[in-house]
Design a protein around this motif. Structure first.
Motif, PDB file in Angstrom:
ATOM      1  N   ASP A 103      -2.937   1.486  -4.505  1.00  0.00           N
ATOM      2  CA  ASP A 103      -2.673   2.951  -4.317  1.00  0.00           C
ATOM      3  C   ASP A 103      -3.891   3.342  -3.407  1.00  0.00           C
ATOM      4  O   ASP A 103      -5.137   3.260  -4.126  1.00  0.00           O
ATOM      5  CB  ASP A 103      -2.886   3.657  -5.654  1.00  0.00           C
ATOM      6  CG  ASP A 103      -2.455   4.928  -5.707  1.00  0.00           C
ATOM      7  OD1 ASP A 103      -2.611   5.667  -4.552  1.00  0.00           O
ATOM      8  OD2 ASP A 103      -1.621   5.523  -6.513  1.00  0.00           O
ATOM      9  N   ALA A 104      -3.644   3.818  -2.553  1.00  0.00           N
ATOM     10  CA  ALA A 104      -4.836   4.309  -1.522  1.00  0.00           C
ATOM     11  C   ALA A 104      -4.511   5.737  -1.015  1.00  0.00           C
ATOM     12  O   ALA A 104      -3.428   5.863  -0.379  1.00  0.00           O
ATOM     13  CB  ALA A 104      -4.924   3.638  -0.293  1.00  0.00           C
ATOM     14  N   ALA A 105      -5.243   6.714  -1.216  1.00  0.00           N
ATOM     15  CA  ALA A 105      -5.234   8.016  -0.616  1.00  0.00           C
ATOM     16  C   ALA A 105      -5.286   7.854   0.848  1.00  0.00           C
ATOM     17  O   ALA A 105      -5.986   6.934   1.413  1.00  0.00           O
ATOM     18  CB  ALA A 105      -6.279   8.853  -1.191  1.00  0.00           C
ATOM     19  N   PRO A 106      -4.699   8.898   1.629  1.00  0.00           N
ATOM     20  CA  PRO A 106      -4.643   8.521   2.938  1.00  0.00           C
ATOM     21  C   PRO A 106      -5.914   8.503   3.618  1.00  0.00           C
ATOM     22  O   PRO A 106      -6.180   7.689   4.719  1.00  0.00           O
ATOM     23  CB  PRO A 106      -4.034  10.144   3.377  1.00  0.00           C
ATOM     24  CG  PRO A 106      -2.905  10.321   2.480  1.00  0.00           C
ATOM     25  CD  PRO A 106      -3.726   9.926   1.116  1.00  0.00           C
ATOM     26  N   HIS A 150       1.942   6.082   4.616  1.00  0.00           N
ATOM     27  CA  HIS A 150       0.833   5.461   5.183  1.00  0.00           C
ATOM     28  C   HIS A 150       1.556   4.595   6.285  1.00  0.00           C
ATOM     29  O   HIS A 150       0.808   3.937   7.333  1.00  0.00           O
ATOM     30  CB  HIS A 150       0.075   4.307   4.567  1.00  0.00           C
ATOM     31  CG  HIS A 150      -0.701   4.795   3.489  1.00  0.00           C
ATOM     32  ND1 HIS A 150      -1.447   6.014   3.374  1.00  0.00           N
ATOM     33  CD2 HIS A 150      -0.834   4.330   2.282  1.00  0.00           C
ATOM     34  CE1 HIS A 150      -2.308   6.266   2.294  1.00  0.00           C
ATOM     35  NE2 HIS A 150      -1.620   5.372   1.385  1.00  0.00           N
ATOM     36  N   PHE A 197       0.930  -1.219   0.147  1.00  0.00           N
ATOM     37  CA  PHE A 197       0.162   0.074   0.020  1.00  0.00           C
ATOM     38  C   PHE A 197       0.794   1.211   0.114  1.00  0.00           C
ATOM     39  O   PHE A 197       1.832   1.349   0.924  1.00  0.00           O
ATOM     40  CB  PHE A 197      -0.893  -0.063   1.172  1.00  0.00           C
ATOM     41  CG  PHE A 197      -2.086  -1.004   1.411  1.00  0.00           C
ATOM     42  CD1 PHE A 197      -3.145  -0.553   0.999  1.00  0.00           C
ATOM     43  CD2 PHE A 197      -1.900  -2.281   1.622  1.00  0.00           C
ATOM     44  CE1 PHE A 197      -4.431  -1.669   0.973  1.00  0.00           C
ATOM     45  CE2 PHE A 197      -2.763  -3.062   1.690  1.00  0.00           C
ATOM     46  CZ  PHE A 197      -4.252  -2.804   1.346  1.00  0.00           C
ATOM     47  N   GLY A 198       0.467   2.089  -0.765  1.00  0.00           N
ATOM     48  CA  GLY A 198       1.090   3.442  -0.814  1.00  0.00           C
ATOM     49  C   GLY A 198       0.324   4.589  -1.553  1.00  0.00           C
ATOM     50  O   GLY A 198      -0.750   4.095  -2.184  1.00  0.00           O
ATOM     51  N   HIS A 199       0.816   5.648  -1.592  1.00  0.00           N
ATOM     52  CA  HIS A 199       0.453   6.715  -2.488  1.00  0.00           C
ATOM     53  C   HIS A 199       1.452   7.737  -2.781  1.00  0.00           C
ATOM     54  O   HIS A 199       1.573   8.544  -1.869  1.00  0.00           O
ATOM     55  CB  HIS A 199      -0.961   7.382  -1.553  1.00  0.00           C
ATOM     56  CG  HIS A 199      -1.776   8.366  -2.415  1.00  0.00           C
ATOM     57  ND1 HIS A 199      -2.610   8.039  -3.577  1.00  0.00           N
ATOM     58  CD2 HIS A 199      -1.906   9.681  -2.061  1.00  0.00           C
ATOM     59  CE1 HIS A 199      -3.087   8.984  -4.058  1.00  0.00           C
ATOM     60  NE2 HIS A 199      -2.718  10.109  -3.226  1.00  0.00           N
ATOM     61  N   PRO A 200       1.816   7.933  -4.059  1.00  0.00           N
ATOM     62  CA  PRO A 200       1.718   7.003  -5.057  1.00  0.00           C
ATOM     63  C   PRO A 200       2.425   5.583  -4.779  1.00  0.00           C
ATOM     64  O   PRO A 200       3.252   5.552  -3.903  1.00  0.00           O
ATOM     65  CB  PRO A 200       2.289   7.685  -6.238  1.00  0.00           C
ATOM     66  CG  PRO A 200       3.472   8.540  -5.563  1.00  0.00           C
ATOM     67  CD  PRO A 200       3.021   8.857  -4.203  1.00  0.00           C
ATOM     68  N   ILE A 201       2.232   4.672  -5.705  1.00  0.00           N
ATOM     69  CA  ILE A 201       2.656   3.403  -5.510  1.00  0.00           C
ATOM     70  C   ILE A 201       3.254   2.706  -6.745  1.00  0.00           C
ATOM     71  O   ILE A 201       3.944   1.545  -6.747  1.00  0.00           O
ATOM     72  CB  ILE A 201       1.830   2.484  -4.773  1.00  0.00           C
ATOM     73  CG1 ILE A 201       2.389   1.196  -4.190  1.00  0.00           C
ATOM     74  CG2 ILE A 201       0.416   2.180  -5.726  1.00  0.00           C
ATOM     75  CD1 ILE A 201       3.544   1.496  -3.081  1.00  0.00           C
ATOM     76  N   PHE A 212      -7.102   4.863   3.216  1.00  0.00           N
ATOM     77  CA  PHE A 212      -6.263   3.641   3.695  1.00  0.00           C
ATOM     78  C   PHE A 212      -6.730   2.984   4.598  1.00  0.00           C
ATOM     79  O   PHE A 212      -6.587   1.527   4.451  1.00  0.00           O
ATOM     80  CB  PHE A 212      -4.848   4.347   4.291  1.00  0.00           C
ATOM     81  CG  PHE A 212      -3.803   3.430   4.752  1.00  0.00           C
ATOM     82  CD1 PHE A 212      -3.149   2.554   3.883  1.00  0.00           C
ATOM     83  CD2 PHE A 212      -3.732   3.346   5.995  1.00  0.00           C
ATOM     84  CE1 PHE A 212      -2.378   1.449   4.294  1.00  0.00           C
ATOM     85  CE2 PHE A 212      -2.941   2.430   6.545  1.00  0.00           C
ATOM     86  CZ  PHE A 212      -2.137   1.424   5.682  1.00  0.00           C
ATOM     87  N   THR A 235       0.197  -3.890  -6.023  1.00  0.00           N
ATOM     88  CA  THR A 235       0.206  -2.650  -5.583  1.00  0.00           C
ATOM     89  C   THR A 235      -1.109  -2.118  -5.219  1.00  0.00           C
ATOM     90  O   THR A 235      -2.061  -2.491  -6.250  1.00  0.00           O
ATOM     91  CB  THR A 235       0.930  -1.739  -6.625  1.00  0.00           C
ATOM     92  OG1 THR A 235       0.385  -1.691  -7.604  1.00  0.00           O
ATOM     93  CG2 THR A 235       2.294  -2.034  -6.806  1.00  0.00           C
TER      94      THR A 235
END
Length: 278
Positions: free
Chosen positions: A40-43, A68, A10-14, A46, A38
């Motif tokens: 991609d989750a916005a905060p 995150h 998980f990340g943003h961007p990823i 998340f 991957t």
């Protein structure tokens, strides 16, 4: 045919993440069919994304990267000592009873990269840590455990440096100084760049006097984000200058072992990435 258990980062961007490549390479060593992707989750999304992954997608483990790591720590039901020290998690594991455990393998991965891959003994080093945010907190305790003689923390916001020093709780070994004092605080034989300057495309203006002749300079980032700091280190004439690519591989190996109960060989994966990313 059994459906492979699900793993993700998980990340943003990823999109740039090397984690899928690393974990697939580890899995191939053991003939494991791995479903790793991957996410991609916005905060703001998340926590719900993690919950859905573990509860509805047969998720068994997740790596967590910027921004995150603190949120991952906060949502977990159980936390390791390393994660608690750091106040952040880079690995989440689904326990047999469905609860989520938070781990932080960054510090152990960094120390293993320095001491085993690069064959540098950290004992007795006077260390300078640039930065006091999540990256610094993720590795500070591991540096202490590796036997450094002293740790001086310098951060643009002195409050964060003081808070990290207080959390470590060893005032005879851990000190803080002001960023404005870098010109006259002496030299160090280990300098860790834990700032986000390289990631943000900003330059770090550092005096060459910080670096002792036989110093190790180590950037927790890798690739483009580490170029500026490593260029400064080479110009300062240090003996060793390394980015954090090896740390990335080592912390991933710890996560892989947590999930699969098997320890992968990291060196071939590191060499593969170095050949394509250097």
């Amino acid at each position: 045919m059994t459906h492979p258990r699900q793993y993700a980062v998980f990340g943003h961007p990823i999109a740039h993440s090397l984690s899928p490549q690393i974990h697939q390479a580890f899995a191939q060593q053991f003939g494991i069919a791995l479903d790793y992707r991957t996410i991609d989750a916005a905060p703001a999304a998340f926590a719900d994304a993690v919950k859905h992954f573990f509860e509805h997608e047969d998720g068994r483990g997740a790596n967590v990267t910027l921004p995150h790591k603190a949120a991952a720590f906060a949502l977990a039901d159980e936390r390791t000592k390393a994660a608690t020290n750091a106040g952040s998690a880079n690995v989440l594991t689904r326990l047999p009873d469905g609860r989520i455990a938070a781990h932080n393998t960054d510090g152990a991965g960094m120390v293993r990269d320095i001491t085993e891959r690069h064959s540098i003994d950290l004992r007795g080093h006077d260390a300078l840590m640039l930065g006091a945010g999540g990256a610094a907190r993720g590795v500070a305790w591991s540096l202490m455990d590796a036997g450094i003689a002293s740790l001086t923390i310098v951060n643009r916001s002195p409050d964060a440096a003081d808070a990290l020093a207080d959390a470590i709780g060893e005032p005879h070994r851990v000190h803080t100084r002001y960023w404005e004092d870098l010109d006259n605080i002496g030299s160090y034989d280990l300098i860790i760049n834990a700032t986000s300057a390289g990631t943000l495309g900003q330059s770090l203006t550092l005096p060459f006097s910080l670096a002792a002749p036989r110093a190790l300079c180590y950037d927790l980032g890798y690739g483009k984000s580490a170029i500026g700091f490593l260029a400064w280190a080479h110009a300062a004439g240090v003996r060793y200058a390394h980015d954090g690519l090896g740390m990335l591989v080592e912390q991933a190996a710890d996560a892989f072992e947590l999930w699969h109960g098997k320890r992968p060989e990291t060196e071939p994966v590191y060499r593969m990435l170095r050949a394509t990313k250097a």
